[in-house]
Design a protein around this motif. Structure first.
Motif, PDB file in Angstrom:
ATOM      1  N   SER A 114       0.832  -1.206   0.000  1.00 36.72           N
ATOM      2  CA  SER A 114       0.000   0.000   0.000  1.00 36.72           C
ATOM      3  C   SER A 114       0.866   1.257   0.000  1.00 36.72           C
ATOM      4  N   ARG A 115       1.988   1.208   0.697  1.00 39.93           N
ATOM      5  CA  ARG A 115       2.893   2.364   0.676  1.00 39.93           C
ATOM      6  C   ARG A 115       3.437   2.595  -0.731  1.00 39.93           C
ATOM      7  N   ALA A 116       3.804   1.503  -1.408  1.00 40.70           N
ATOM      8  CA  ALA A 116       4.318   1.626  -2.774  1.00 40.70           C
ATOM      9  C   ALA A 116       3.237   2.157  -3.714  1.00 40.70           C
ATOM     10  N   PHE A 117       2.000   1.681  -3.547  1.00 38.04           N
ATOM     11  CA  PHE A 117       0.910   2.130  -4.422  1.00 38.04           C
ATOM     12  C   PHE A 117       0.671   3.626  -4.258  1.00 38.04           C
ATOM     13  N   VAL A 118       0.594   4.098  -3.029  1.00 39.16           N
ATOM     14  CA  VAL A 118       0.355   5.525  -2.787  1.00 39.16           C
ATOM     15  C   VAL A 118       1.492   6.364  -3.353  1.00 39.16           C
ATOM     16  N   LYS A 119       2.718   5.898  -3.190  1.00 43.52           N
ATOM     17  CA  LYS A 119       3.874   6.643  -3.674  1.00 43.52           C
ATOM     18  C   LYS A 119       3.917   6.703  -5.194  1.00 43.52           C
ATOM     19  N   GLU A 120       3.575   5.594  -5.856  1.00 40.50           N
ATOM     20  CA  GLU A 120       3.722   5.515  -7.309  1.00 40.50           C
ATOM     21  C   GLU A 120       2.498   6.010  -8.083  1.00 40.50           C
ATOM     22  N   ASN A 121       1.385   6.255  -7.406  1.00 42.06           N
ATOM     23  CA  ASN A 121       0.157   6.674  -8.094  1.00 42.06           C
ATOM     24  C   ASN A 121      -0.436   7.930  -7.441  1.00 42.06           C
ATOM     25  N   PRO A 122       0.323   9.010  -7.352  1.00 42.63           N
ATOM     26  CA  PRO A 122      -0.151  10.184  -6.602  1.00 42.63           C
ATOM     27  C   PRO A 122      -1.398  10.838  -7.192  1.00 42.63           C
ATOM     28  N   LEU A 123      -1.492  10.963  -8.506  1.00 44.29           N
ATOM     29  CA  LEU A 123      -2.655  11.608  -9.106  1.00 44.29           C
ATOM     30  C   LEU A 123      -3.901  10.763  -8.912  1.00 44.29           C
ATOM     31  N   LEU A 124      -3.782   9.459  -9.093  1.00 47.57           N
ATOM     32  CA  LEU A 124      -4.914   8.560  -8.895  1.00 47.57           C
ATOM     33  C   LEU A 124      -5.388   8.625  -7.445  1.00 47.57           C
ATOM     34  N   VAL A 125      -4.446   8.548  -6.521  1.00 44.50           N
ATOM     35  CA  VAL A 125      -4.795   8.540  -5.104  1.00 44.50           C
ATOM     36  C   VAL A 125      -5.478   9.839  -4.705  1.00 44.50           C
ATOM     37  N   GLN A 126      -4.972  10.971  -5.164  1.00 47.52           N
ATOM     38  CA  GLN A 126      -5.538  12.253  -4.755  1.00 47.52           C
ATOM     39  C   GLN A 126      -6.933  12.493  -5.322  1.00 47.52           C
ATOM     40  N   GLY A 127      -7.322  11.736  -6.350  1.00 51.61           N
ATOM     41  CA  GLY A 127      -8.658  11.860  -6.904  1.00 51.61           C
ATOM     42  C   GLY A 127      -9.700  11.008  -6.209  1.00 51.61           C
TER      43      GLY A 127
END
Length: 387
Positions: free
Chosen positions: A271-284
């Motif tokens: 989950s840490r890797a996903f949040v770090k590597e997908n910032p635009l997706l996560v912020q939406g």
């Protein structure tokens, strides 16, 4: 790093007969693979099985690959005569084999405890508790011990961390194993460890064209060493996949991502890797729903997390709730990134992280999915994207 698998219609049709399943089949199939430790063959078999499920439902799947360092116990034990007693190396311990006498140190391994006996060149046995494992190991080294055994205060396997590399073979054992180690008895302590890099892989599923989801449903697929992980966390994985099944032909699928995280047991690595590597997706995202240990009814289904989502869950699905949560599962990196999260759980059962974690109730998983979908429908109407 990302690798892709496209769930083309022809491929999906070929998979329908073997891949379309239900929660019961998910549980029975994946449990046969054994403990799903990140980086293991069983972990990969489970990943391939769930990928096939998603693809048969018409989802595209993507593999997000990441790496991280990990300390592994390769099979440590203590041998007494013809008996081999299981144990687990304390993380940070050096590997090695020590043949020497057992010296039972009174107490928990303080300097005063060690001064009461002579452990020089011997295997010191101390009780768990009161002071950190690292202090026990340092005190054993200072007293000249050649090896250390820490006895748990429960009759369960003990997973402990020293916190830093220590030049002493150190093993943790259950209370019953520790009780069988007699003072002055000769033993062979075998601590087999490896410091290396692990290749973790998250599975991400979504409908074609969906690049900015509003909600993410997630759960970790990995388990711990020697534990089949039926409740922790095959139950949560099955809940995520069941949500994907139920929503596959609905508008919800066009607003969602489904992620099976790897490496949760090693520190929320996936989950840490996903949040770090997908910032635009996560912020939406309007919300991230995480599912962990929902197959055993230790307590009634509970949610914790962002207060608005907790209130929505209470109203829409009549779920008990509390906020904030303890942040011990894959919702934590999303919450730290400012995304509203909701953590679905049913408490820690007695088989948590044990070889006996072999049962999860499909009815409880279905009830969790029912509640999550009611909450998700209401949340998408009520919660603005991001923060």
């Amino acid at each position: 790093m990302q690798t892709w698998k496209l769930g083309a219609l022809t491929g999906a049709l070929m998979l329908v007969s073997s891949a379309l399943a239900n929660i019961e089949e998910d549980l029975s199939t994946v449990l046969k693979f054994g403990p799903r430790v990140a980086g293991s063959e069983a972990n990969e078999k489970a990943r391939a099985y769930f990928e096939a499920q998603f693809q048969a439902l018409g989802y595209m799947t993507r593999r997000d690959v990441f790496t991280y360092p990990r300390f592994d116990d390769l099979g440590s034990d203590v041998r007494v005569g013809t008996r081999t007693l299981a144990g687990r190396a304390l993380e940070g311990s050096t590997g090695g084999t020590v043949s020497a006498r057992v010296v039972r140190v009174p107490g928990v391994g303080t300097p005063e405890n060690f001064r009461a006996v002579n452990v020089r060149g011997q295997v010191a046995v101390v009780q768990r508790g009161q002071i950190p494992f690292l202090e026990k190991a340092r005190n054993a080294l200072a007293a000249g011990a050649a090896g250390l055994i820490v006895v748990n205060n429960e009759d369960k396997e003990l997973q402990g961390r020293l916190g830093e590399r220590t030049e002493l073979p150190a093993l943790a054992v259950s209370s019953s194993t520790g009780a069988g180690l007699r003072n002055d008895e000769r033993v062979t302590l075998n601590v087999r460890v490896r410091d290396g890099e692990v290749r973790g892989v998250n599975v991400v599923a979504f409908k074609s064209g969906v690049t900015r989801p509003e909600i993410l449903f997630g759960g970790h697929m990995d388990s711990v060493l020697r534990s089949p992980g039926a409740n922790d966390n095959l139950s949560g994985t099955a809940a995520v996949v069941e949500i994907a099944r139920r929503t596959a032909t609905t508008p919800m699928a066009q607003r969602s991502y489904f992620v099976l995280f790897d490496g949760e047991e090693d520190g929320l690595r996936g989950s840490r890797a996903f949040v770090k590597e997908n910032p635009l997706l996560v912020q939406g995202l309007k919300a991230m729903f995480n599912f962990d240990m929902v197959g055993v009814n230790v307590t009634p289904l509970n949610v914790s997390g962002e207060s608005r989502l907790v209130d929505i869950a209470r109203q829409a699905a009549q779920i008990a709730g509390s906020s904030p949560d303890r942040g011990g599962s894959d919702q934590a990196p999303f919450a730290q990134a400012g995304i509203p999260t909701l953590f679905f759980h049913r408490g820690l059962d007695t088989n948590y992280h044990q070889p006996t974690d072999t049962l999860a109730d499909p009815a409880l998983i279905r009830a969790t999915v029912d509640a999550a979908l009611k909450t998700a429908d209401a949340a998408l109407l009520a919660v603005p994207a991001g923060r």
